[in-house]
Scaffold this motif. Structure first.
Motif, PDB file in Angstrom:
ATOM      1  N   LEU A   1     -76.133  14.775 -48.979  1.00 35.06           N
ATOM      2  CA  LEU A   1     -76.103  15.306 -47.612  1.00 35.06           C
ATOM      3  C   LEU A   1     -74.680  15.699 -47.202  1.00 35.06           C
ATOM      4  O   LEU A   1     -74.501  16.408 -46.217  1.00 35.06           O
ATOM      5  CB  LEU A   1     -76.665  14.287 -46.626  1.00 35.06           C
ATOM      6  CG  LEU A   1     -78.178  14.098 -46.702  1.00 35.06           C
ATOM      7  CD1 LEU A   1     -78.607  12.898 -45.876  1.00 35.06           C
ATOM      8  CD2 LEU A   1     -78.900  15.340 -46.247  1.00 35.06           C
ATOM      9  N   THR A   2     -73.703  15.206 -47.942  1.00 33.18           N
ATOM     10  CA  THR A   2     -72.308  15.605 -47.736  1.00 33.18           C
ATOM     11  C   THR A   2     -71.800  16.181 -49.051  1.00 33.18           C
ATOM     12  O   THR A   2     -72.453  16.069 -50.087  1.00 33.18           O
ATOM     13  CB  THR A   2     -71.403  14.418 -47.341  1.00 33.18           C
ATOM     14  OG1 THR A   2     -71.139  13.612 -48.501  1.00 33.18           O
ATOM     15  CG2 THR A   2     -72.035  13.572 -46.248  1.00 33.18           C
ATOM     16  N   ASP A   3     -70.596  16.744 -49.014  1.00 28.18           N
ATOM     17  CA  ASP A   3     -70.013  17.281 -50.248  1.00 28.18           C
ATOM     18  C   ASP A   3     -69.348  16.194 -51.087  1.00 28.18           C
ATOM     19  O   ASP A   3     -68.752  16.485 -52.115  1.00 28.18           O
ATOM     20  CB  ASP A   3     -69.022  18.405 -49.934  1.00 28.18           C
ATOM     21  CG  ASP A   3     -67.845  17.943 -49.092  1.00 28.18           C
ATOM     22  OD1 ASP A   3     -67.678  16.716 -48.854  1.00 28.18           O
ATOM     23  OD2 ASP A   3     -67.075  18.810 -48.655  1.00 28.18           O
ATOM     24  N   GLY A   4     -69.446  14.957 -50.655  1.00 30.26           N
ATOM     25  CA  GLY A   4     -68.876  13.844 -51.404  1.00 30.26           C
ATOM     26  C   GLY A   4     -67.448  13.510 -51.004  1.00 30.26           C
ATOM     27  O   GLY A   4     -66.908  12.500 -51.433  1.00 30.26           O
ATOM     28  N   GLY A   5     -66.839  14.362 -50.202  1.00 34.88           N
ATOM     29  CA  GLY A   5     -65.472  14.099 -49.765  1.00 34.88           C
ATOM     30  C   GLY A   5     -65.442  13.076 -48.647  1.00 34.88           C
ATOM     31  O   GLY A   5     -66.343  13.002 -47.824  1.00 34.88           O
ATOM     32  N   LEU A   6     -64.400  12.261 -48.640  1.00 37.08           N
ATOM     33  CA  LEU A   6     -64.187  11.296 -47.563  1.00 37.08           C
ATOM     34  C   LEU A   6     -62.867  11.637 -46.893  1.00 37.08           C
ATOM     35  O   LEU A   6     -61.840  11.745 -47.562  1.00 37.08           O
ATOM     36  CB  LEU A   6     -64.134   9.869 -48.109  1.00 37.08           C
ATOM     37  CG  LEU A   6     -65.398   9.370 -48.803  1.00 37.08           C
ATOM     38  CD1 LEU A   6     -65.162   7.980 -49.391  1.00 37.08           C
ATOM     39  CD2 LEU A   6     -66.566   9.335 -47.842  1.00 37.08           C
ATOM     40  N   TYR A   7     -62.880  11.774 -45.596  1.00 37.43           N
ATOM     41  CA  TYR A   7     -61.687  12.109 -44.834  1.00 37.43           C
ATOM     42  C   TYR A   7     -61.275  10.873 -44.045  1.00 37.43           C
ATOM     43  O   TYR A   7     -61.979  10.456 -43.125  1.00 37.43           O
ATOM     44  CB  TYR A   7     -61.984  13.287 -43.893  1.00 37.43           C
ATOM     45  CG  TYR A   7     -62.565  14.468 -44.621  1.00 37.43           C
ATOM     46  CD1 TYR A   7     -61.737  15.384 -45.260  1.00 37.43           C
ATOM     47  CD2 TYR A   7     -63.943  14.645 -44.706  1.00 37.43           C
ATOM     48  CE1 TYR A   7     -62.281  16.464 -45.954  1.00 37.43           C
ATOM     49  CE2 TYR A   7     -64.481  15.717 -45.401  1.00 37.43           C
ATOM     50  CZ  TYR A   7     -63.646  16.620 -46.017  1.00 37.43           C
ATOM     51  OH  TYR A   7     -64.184  17.679 -46.707  1.00 37.43           O
ATOM     52  N   TYR A   8     -60.140  10.264 -44.436  1.00 34.92           N
ATOM     53  CA  TYR A   8     -59.672   9.047 -43.784  1.00 34.92           C
ATOM     54  C   TYR A   8     -58.791   9.384 -42.598  1.00 34.92           C
ATOM     55  O   TYR A   8     -57.860  10.175 -42.702  1.00 34.92           O
ATOM     56  CB  TYR A   8     -58.900   8.170 -44.775  1.00 34.92           C
ATOM     57  CG  TYR A   8     -59.804   7.437 -45.733  1.00 34.92           C
ATOM     58  CD1 TYR A   8     -60.284   6.167 -45.410  1.00 34.92           C
ATOM     59  CD2 TYR A   8     -60.194   8.001 -46.932  1.00 34.92           C
ATOM     60  CE1 TYR A   8     -61.125   5.490 -46.277  1.00 34.92           C
ATOM     61  CE2 TYR A   8     -61.040   7.332 -47.799  1.00 34.92           C
ATOM     62  CZ  TYR A   8     -61.499   6.077 -47.462  1.00 34.92           C
ATOM     63  OH  TYR A   8     -62.334   5.410 -48.313  1.00 34.92           O
ATOM     64  N   GLU A   9     -59.084   8.751 -41.477  1.00 35.88           N
ATOM     65  CA  GLU A   9     -58.274   8.901 -40.276  1.00 35.88           C
ATOM     66  C   GLU A   9     -57.154   7.867 -40.315  1.00 35.88           C
ATOM     67  O   GLU A   9     -57.251   6.858 -41.020  1.00 35.88           O
ATOM     68  CB  GLU A   9     -59.156   8.688 -39.040  1.00 35.88           C
ATOM     69  CG  GLU A   9     -60.303   9.674 -38.961  1.00 35.88           C
ATOM     70  CD  GLU A   9     -61.336   9.288 -37.912  1.00 35.88           C
ATOM     71  OE1 GLU A   9     -61.204   8.209 -37.291  1.00 35.88           O
ATOM     72  OE2 GLU A   9     -62.279  10.069 -37.732  1.00 35.88           O
ATOM     73  N   ALA A  10     -56.103   8.077 -39.539  1.00 36.09           N
ATOM     74  CA  ALA A  10     -54.978   7.134 -39.490  1.00 36.09           C
ATOM     75  C   ALA A  10     -55.444   5.743 -39.068  1.00 36.09           C
ATOM     76  O   ALA A  10     -54.898   4.731 -39.510  1.00 36.09           O
ATOM     77  CB  ALA A  10     -53.910   7.649 -38.537  1.00 36.09           C
ATOM     78  N   SER A  11     -56.487   5.686 -38.256  1.00 42.78           N
ATOM     79  CA  SER A  11     -57.017   4.398 -37.779  1.00 42.78           C
ATOM     80  C   SER A  11     -57.833   3.675 -38.850  1.00 42.78           C
ATOM     81  O   SER A  11     -58.243   2.535 -38.649  1.00 42.78           O
ATOM     82  CB  SER A  11     -57.892   4.636 -36.554  1.00 42.78           C
ATOM     83  OG  SER A  11     -59.028   5.415 -36.907  1.00 42.78           O
ATOM     84  N   GLY A  12     -58.101   4.349 -39.963  1.00 40.36           N
ATOM     85  CA  GLY A  12     -58.897   3.747 -41.033  1.00 40.36           C
ATOM     86  C   GLY A  12     -60.343   4.198 -41.031  1.00 40.36           C
ATOM     87  O   GLY A  12     -61.091   3.891 -41.955  1.00 40.36           O
ATOM     88  N   GLY A  13     -60.735   4.917 -39.996  1.00 46.23           N
ATOM     89  CA  GLY A  13     -62.096   5.436 -39.946  1.00 46.23           C
ATOM     90  C   GLY A  13     -62.304   6.525 -40.985  1.00 46.23           C
ATOM     91  O   GLY A  13     -61.359   7.124 -41.487  1.00 46.23           O
TER      92      GLY A  13
END
Length: 191
Positions: free
Chosen positions: A35-47
């Motif tokens: 359902l996603t392209d497999g990429g994970l985008y990490y935010e500075a807060s860790g989210g």
């Protein structure tokens, strides 16, 4: 020449799995890489932020309307997965699943659905573990090689880029429901 030959092979394979498509009452989707392209985008807060494809979402809504139960079964972290499930009105969402075969069997028991009524779409080797509990194992075009080799059907679309839509249209076509959607459209809002 290669593209027409590949399209012909895909059509022949789909004809061979047609009866299994028509028997599906439960579609279980992995999330990351499907359902996603497999990429994970990490935010500075860790989210973590994930990108979902709206056409895959609409496909899920069309399946639900056609009476096919859709569930999510993911090893990924809770959060975005559960938000997307709620948005799509998916009642059965399991995240942080370590043993996908066990998770799938528990889901099937809860929904009273057997192997012959279950299709699973996944993208990596941990998804191959569900093979014994599914009538139809499907992989996006960019899935791990080992899974592609053992899948019943390898789609033309990549994960997060219409793979679920491609599978959903085949499921709807197997029930004779796709032609009406192509003729009349969808009037129940976006997903």
């Amino acid at each position: 020449m290669a593209a027409p030959l590949q399209a012909l092979r895909s059509r022949i394979r789909r004809l061979a799995i047609g009866p299994r498509l028509a028997a599906v009452k439960l579609l279980v989707c992995d999330v990351d890489g499907v359902l996603t392209d497999g990429g994970l985008y990490y935010e500075a807060s860790g989210g973590v932020t994930k990108r979902f494809n709206v056409r895959d979402g609409l496909a899920i809504r069309m399946l639900q309307r056609a009476g096919i139960e859709v569930a999510l079964l993911s090893g990924g972290r809770r959060g975005a997965i559960e938000h997307r499930a709620r948005h799509l009105q998916i009642c059965h969402c399991r995240a942080e699943v370590g043993d996908k075969l066990l998770g799938l069997r528990e889901l099937q028991a809860e929904l009273d659905r057997g192997r012959e009524a279950t299709a699973f779409i996944g993208d990596d080797l941990n998804d191959l573990a569900v093979r014994p509990a599914t009538a139809l194992l499907v992989a996006p075009a960019d899935a791990a090689r080992g899974l592609r080799q053992r899948a019943d059907w390898v789609l033309r679309s990549h994960g997060g880029h219409g793979a679920v839509r491609e599978l959903a249209e085949a499921l709807l076509e197997s029930r004779g429901a796709l032609a009406a959607l192509h003729r009349d459209g969808w009037r129940e809002g976006n997903a």
